[in-house]
Enzyme design. Structure first.
Site, PDB file in Angstrom:
ATOM      1  N   GLU A   4      -0.971   1.996  -5.065  1.00  0.00           N
ATOM      2  CA  GLU A   4      -2.098   1.059  -5.075  1.00  0.00           C
ATOM      3  C   GLU A   4      -3.394   1.816  -5.308  1.00  0.00           C
ATOM      4  O   GLU A   4      -3.668   2.819  -4.646  1.00  0.00           O
ATOM      5  CB  GLU A   4      -2.220   0.309  -3.741  1.00  0.00           C
ATOM      6  CG  GLU A   4      -1.079  -0.593  -3.392  1.00  0.00           C
ATOM      7  CD  GLU A   4      -1.312  -1.343  -2.082  1.00  0.00           C
ATOM      8  OE1 GLU A   4      -2.491  -1.457  -1.663  1.00  0.00           O
ATOM      9  OE2 GLU A   4      -0.336  -1.803  -1.480  1.00  0.00           O
TER      10      GLU A   4
ATOM     11  N   GLU B  22       2.995   0.044   3.023  1.00  0.00           N
ATOM     12  CA  GLU B  22       2.002   0.743   3.846  1.00  0.00           C
ATOM     13  C   GLU B  22       2.465   0.825   5.310  1.00  0.00           C
ATOM     14  O   GLU B  22       1.805   0.337   6.227  1.00  0.00           O
ATOM     15  CB  GLU B  22       0.639   0.068   3.740  1.00  0.00           C
ATOM     16  CG  GLU B  22       0.002   0.230   2.374  1.00  0.00           C
ATOM     17  CD  GLU B  22      -1.439  -0.240   2.305  1.00  0.00           C
ATOM     18  OE1 GLU B  22      -2.203   0.287   1.484  1.00  0.00           O
ATOM     19  OE2 GLU B  22      -1.809  -1.161   3.072  1.00  0.00           O
TER      20      GLU B  22
END
Length: 390
Positions: A287, A178
């Site tokens: 995710e 991320e």
């Protein structure tokens, strides 16, 4: 009754409806297949907590109550990939689980033995790395950009050599986790006055280490950011990385997409369709997750509460959980030209540990797991097998 009071009452009622039937014991979960989904489509799960959970004594059970290895349960219900994070020196960072290269190798061996493939997720930190935290490892502290590029390169290559020596190379590698706001702060932080040049150099160092070891490019490489439905964000980030800084030698754009934080799956599908064509990359949801209950089973507050349930748009139940995952899979599978390659569920096993004492045994995620409070598999696991047309 005043208008705002009426709206407040309606909103509360909506949350109650979504939260209804939160027990895993409800009617059997039903999942509509996604037309055209192939065997190669990634139906994966991040199981980075597994070694620490097992060490703490957690046991997992099939739906009928039979105790089984968690990976075997996953395999039974159609999971074909796992994802594992790697922290540099977890003892220096703290947080959920202490996953390092040694533990990741052990789980990789188990997954490969079951015929599953593996994505390694390099955080380049001693602890959690995400848009709000990209903490430089203690051993790299105060290093300048040239030193950090060497650090990233060497750590990546040495880790993969460690796996290669055991004939356990992963099938995919993620350079950073991320990294929407950069990595290895403050040197690689975004936005930056150098238009992301330093950050791009760090990413390039990790990619080059993979390609040096894997000259045939058999191991896919991924760049992963969050907010999977935010198309403008993806243009800003990847225009800077690819177009202006020339970092092109990777295969997959990975996204995080949680329906209760990131909106509707239609926005996800539109974003993935656009960026796969714009940048010529495969796309993958690295995710996702959804809650099956609002109950809390330890003293750690849950991340998925009535507020998130109200925003998520699905019932808080195993059926709602399975439907949410199915819809994310459908959005990825709809990307043209087969560029939507799959979905990973984040930490389906992070259940609460009874009488947990240490911080890394507490879970704010247990009501987003795919096991109940006793470690018994929920029927929502069926989404991984039933989503594929037979």
């Amino acid at each position: 009754m005043k208008l705002r009071e009426w709206k407040k009452m309606l909103a509360g009622a909506a949350v109650l409806v979504l939260a209804a039937a939160a027990s895993p014991a409800e009617a059997a979960v039903s999942v509509d297949p996604v037309p055209g989904m192939t065997d190669s489509f990634i139906r994966g799960a991040d199981v980075s907590m597994l070694p620490d959970l097992e060490r703490a004594g957690v046991k997992f059970y099939d739906m009928d109550g039979t105790q089984m290895d968690e990976l075997a349960i996953m395999k039974k219900y159609g999971v074909n990939w796992i994802r594992l994070r790697i922290w540099n020196h977890p003892s220096q960072g703290g947080g959920g689980g202490a996953m390092n290269a040694k533990k990741a190798l052990g789980v990789t061996k188990r997954a490969h033995a079951l015929g599953m493939k593996v994505l390694l997720d390099f955080h380049y930190s001693d602890t959690w790395a995400d848009p709000g935290h990209q903490i430089t490892p203690t051993s790299w502290k105060n290093h300048n950009i040239e030193q950090l590029k060497a650090d990233v390169h060497d750590f990546t290559r040495e880790t993969l050599e460690y796996f290669a020596d055991e004939d356990e190379l992963p099938e995919m590698v993620q350079i950073g986790n991320e990294i929407t706001n950069g990595m290895l702060w403050p040197v690689g932080q975004l936005p930056a006055k150098d238009d992301g040049r330093a950050f791009a150099g760090l990413v390039e160092a990790g990619l080059s280490a993979v390609h040096e070891l894997d000259k045939a490019h058999a191991v896919k490489t991924m760049i992963h950011i969050d907010r999977g439905g935010d198309n403008a964000l993806y243009h800003r980030f990847f225009d800077q990385l690819i177009t202006r800084n020339g970092v092109r030698d990777f295969d997959v754009i990975g996204v995080s997409f949680y329906p209760f934080w990131n909106g509707r799956t239609k926005a996800l599908e539109e974003n993935l369709t656009d960026i796969s064509a714009r940048y010529g990359k495969e796309v993958c949801v690295a995710e996702t997750a959804y809650g099956f209950t609002l109950d809390n089973y330890d003293r750690q507050g849950n991340l998925f509460t009535a507020k998130e349930a109200g925003m998520g748009g699905y019932r808080v139940s195993p059926q709602g959980q399975a439907q949410a995952v199915r819809d994310v899979m459908a959005a990825v599978a709809a990307v043209p030209d087969g560029r939507g390659i799959g979905v990973f569920y984040w930490e389906p096993d992070w259940v609460a540990i009874p009488d947990a004492v240490r911080d890394n045994q507490l879970s704010g995620w247990e009501n987003l797991a795919l096991f109940d409070k006793n470690g018994r598999a929920l029927e929502s696991w069926k989404v991984f097998s039933d989503v594929q047309s037979r």
